[in-house]
Motif scaffolding. Structure first.
Motif, short mmCIF file in Angstrom:
data_model
loop_
_atom_site.label_atom_id
_atom_site.label_comp_id
_atom_site.label_asym_id
_atom_site.label_seq_id
_atom_site.Cartn_x
_atom_site.Cartn_y
_atom_site.Cartn_z
N UNK A 111 -5.43 7.40 -25.63
CA UNK A 111 -4.94 8.40 -26.57
C UNK A 111 -3.86 9.32 -26.05
N UNK A 112 -3.17 8.92 -24.97
CA UNK A 112 -2.09 9.73 -24.42
C UNK A 112 -0.74 9.09 -24.71
N UNK A 113 0.30 9.88 -24.66
CA UNK A 113 1.66 9.40 -24.87
C UNK A 113 2.52 9.80 -23.68
N UNK A 114 3.11 8.81 -23.02
CA UNK A 114 4.03 9.09 -21.92
C UNK A 114 5.45 9.17 -22.46
N UNK A 115 6.20 10.15 -21.98
CA UNK A 115 7.59 10.33 -22.36
C UNK A 115 8.44 10.23 -21.10
N UNK A 116 9.30 9.22 -21.05
CA UNK A 116 10.12 9.03 -19.85
C UNK A 116 11.23 10.07 -19.80
N UNK A 117 11.37 10.69 -18.66
CA UNK A 117 12.37 11.73 -18.50
C UNK A 117 13.74 11.16 -18.21
#
Length: 211
Positions: A111-117
């Motif tokens: 249930x998590x969302x990773x956002x690439x920097x």
């Protein structure tokens, strides 16, 4: 190190989120030599009502340490991360591009969302961290590894300006908390300035110290 020391609160180790605060989360992933770190931050007003001052608070900082003989399981680490973040009402994590596609799939499962920097914003995030420390408007938890990692950050002059260097220390650490803290703090500042949740995403050994 004095700027970092002045920012560290005596207690608690983990501070609950202030009601209504929008949390920003940064992480730095590693499985063998480097630790995986997670940092949660938000901005809040303090001081007199007629002249409030904004502070950025790091509510919690956690790490998971593996080794070549016993590497971390990304799936298990992300499951534990999800447990921490539920207490802060957060699910989006800013990180760099290390094994991003595989880590993103594991994150979705819990249930998590990773956002690439974006690489171009990394220095801006560290600059924001330094500015908050210099103005004494940053609060840090009493986590020894976080303290040592921040103090160890260096700057190195290049033909194009200055770049951040995260040196490998004698104990094997690679300033593992530094990227997570910079991303979380910069994201919290951006959320405050915009006044909503649609924040701009920040980024994901010699030389003078940054802090």
């Amino acid at each position: 190190g004095a700027l970092v020391d002045r920012a560290i609160r005596d207690a608690p180790l983990e501070r609950p989120r202030r009601p209504g605060a929008s949390c920003s989360v940064g992480a730095d992933f590693g499985t063998r030599g480097n630790a995986t770190t997670l940092v949660v931050a938000w901005a809040e007003q303090r001081g007199a009502k007629h002249a409030p001052l904004w502070h950025t608070v790091v509510g919690g900082a956690w790490q998971w340490v593996g080794s070549k003989a016993s590497p971390l399981s990304p799936k298990e680490v992300l499951r534990e991360m999800a447990g921490h973040l539920r207490r802060y009402g957060a699910r989006r994590i800013r990180c760099d591009g290390w094994s991003f596609d595989a880590m993103r799939d594991h994150a979705r499962d819990v249930g998590l969302e990773l956002v690439q920097t974006r690489l171009g914003d990394q220095d801006a995030a560290y600059a924001k961290l330094k500015a908050l420390l210099s103005t004494e408007t940053l609060e840090l938890p009493p986590v020894a590894e976080l303290r040592s990692d921040l103090i160890a950050i260096r700057q190195k002059a290049t033909s194009g300006g200055v770049r951040i260097v995260l040196p490998r220390m004698a104990n094997g650490r690679h300033c593992d908390f530094a990227p997570a803290a910079a991303l979380a703090v910069a994201g919290a500042q951006q959320a405050r300035q915009l006044g909503n949740h649609q924040v701009r995403v920040y980024g994901g050994h010699s030389g003078p110290r940054l802090i």
